[in-house]
Design a protein around this motif. Structure first.
Motif, short mmCIF file in Angstrom:
data_model
loop_
_atom_site.label_atom_id
_atom_site.label_comp_id
_atom_site.label_asym_id
_atom_site.label_seq_id
_atom_site.Cartn_x
_atom_site.Cartn_y
_atom_site.Cartn_z
N ALA A 159 0.82 -1.21 0.00
CA ALA A 159 0.00 0.00 0.00
C ALA A 159 0.86 1.26 0.00
CB ALA A 159 -0.91 0.00 1.22
N ASN A 160 0.44 2.23 -0.79
CA ASN A 160 1.08 3.55 -0.77
C ASN A 160 0.57 4.41 0.38
OD1 ASN A 160 2.47 2.90 -3.08
ND2 ASN A 160 1.02 3.88 -4.45
N TYR A 161 -0.64 4.15 0.81
CA TYR A 161 -1.20 4.87 1.95
C TYR A 161 -2.16 3.97 2.71
CZ TYR A 161 -5.40 5.64 -0.95
OH TYR A 161 -6.51 5.47 -1.73
N LYS A 189 2.03 6.87 3.45
CA LYS A 189 1.29 7.86 4.23
C LYS A 189 0.27 7.14 5.12
CE LYS A 189 1.74 11.41 0.66
NZ LYS A 189 1.06 12.17 -0.43
N PHE A 190 0.44 7.30 6.43
CA PHE A 190 -0.49 6.72 7.39
C PHE A 190 -1.41 7.84 7.88
CE2 PHE A 190 -0.94 4.69 11.87
CZ PHE A 190 -2.16 4.15 11.52
N ILE A 191 -2.67 7.78 7.45
CA ILE A 191 -3.64 8.84 7.72
C ILE A 191 -4.62 8.35 8.79
CG2 ILE A 191 -5.49 10.24 6.73
CD1 ILE A 191 -3.98 9.85 4.00
N VAL A 192 -4.70 9.09 9.87
CA VAL A 192 -5.57 8.73 10.99
C VAL A 192 -6.58 9.85 11.22
CG1 VAL A 192 -5.66 8.32 13.48
CG2 VAL A 192 -3.87 7.25 12.11
N ILE A 193 -7.83 9.48 11.37
CA ILE A 193 -8.89 10.44 11.64
C ILE A 193 -9.46 10.15 13.03
CG2 ILE A 193 -11.07 11.42 10.85
CD1 ILE A 193 -10.36 10.10 8.08
N GLY A 194 -9.40 11.13 13.90
CA GLY A 194 -9.90 10.92 15.25
C GLY A 194 -9.77 12.16 16.10
N GLU A 195 -10.20 12.04 17.35
CA GLU A 195 -10.12 13.13 18.30
C GLU A 195 -8.92 12.88 19.21
OE1 GLU A 195 -13.13 15.60 21.17
OE2 GLU A 195 -13.10 13.43 21.41
N VAL A 231 -7.89 15.30 11.00
CA VAL A 231 -7.18 14.37 10.13
C VAL A 231 -5.68 14.56 10.34
CG1 VAL A 231 -6.94 13.50 7.79
CG2 VAL A 231 -9.05 14.66 8.46
N PHE A 232 -5.00 13.46 10.66
CA PHE A 232 -3.57 13.51 10.98
C PHE A 232 -2.77 12.63 10.02
CE2 PHE A 232 -5.89 14.06 14.99
CZ PHE A 232 -5.31 15.22 15.48
#
Length: 235
Positions: A159-161, A189-195, A231-232
């Protein structure tokens, strides 16, 4: 509560609040989200936070009752559609621009809502939430039944991301994911969505993650209620 019943309640408030523009704007936002999901589509845009300001509530106390109803939106969306993270077509366009071409992997993908909008995004989930908050989840896209680490072992190095949205705060699987990526010296690219330090992800993850907030991925990402998810990019 079923989405049809929720829309009826919003219609009644729409009539009561006919002279309050701030109330009508938020009702319209909630209706747009529900209407899109009923058509198995993403809302075009999510621009308005459903909470009212202190000034609005002070000047118009009747908005407090409406706000309570608006804050039921997330639970309606979870129970009726099996969707936890609310995002828009605008945000998906930004995501596509950010990640570019190549294979993507979504962990804990739920109903495959995001992968249904991105052709090269593989959706994986262990589906252990099915039958709990949502009794009859209807996937938008094929979701491969794999837990997060098994999904990484099968697809991670290709995976590229990788995307992880709204990981639960009840386990440290998110930290195990990050540790796996670091151990493998994965460079995507590791994209994490959260609080951050809030309703999502483990405290261990937030302590150990190196976080960046890409402007492109946050310009059309709107927290809709009291959960301030962002989004991080995680290293």
């Amino acid at each position: 509560m079923r989405s049809e019943d929720y829309l009826k309640k919003l219609t009644s408030y729409q009539i009561k609040m006919a002279n309050l523009q701030c109330g009508l704007e938020r009702i319209a936002q909630a209706r747009q989200i529900i209407g899109a999901y009923q058509r198995q589509q993403l809302p075009q845009e999510v621009k308005t936070k459903l909470l009212f300001s202190e000034e609005e509530l002070f000047n118009h106390p009747e908005l407090m009752v409406l706000e309570d109803e608006l804050l039921n939106l997330r639970q309606v969306v979870i129970e009726d559609f099996g969707i936890w993270h609310i995002f828009s077509q605008e945000w998906v366009a930004d995501l596509k621009e950010y990640v570019g071409s190549g294979l993507g992997l979504e962990l804990m993908a739920g109903n495959g809502v995001l992968s249904a909008s991105i052709s090269e995004l593989i959706a994986t989930d262990n589906l252990d939430w099915a039958g709990q908050d949502n009794e009859s989840p209807q996937a938008w896209q094929r979701v491969e039944q794999l837990d997060a680490i098994s999904a990484l072992e099968r697809y991670g190095l290709k995976a590229n991301y990788i995307i992880l949205a709204w990981a639960p705060d009840t386990s440290q699987v998110d930290w195990e994911i990050l540790n796996w990526l670091r151990t493998k010296h994965w460079s995507g690219k590791f994209i994490v969505i959260g609080e951050r330090n809030g309703a999502t992800n483990s405290s261990k993850f937030w302590q150990e993650a190196n976080l960046l907030k890409p402007r492109l991925l946050n310009q059309h990402h709107q927290a809709i209620d009291f959960i301030n998810d962002e989004v991080f990019l995680v290293k």
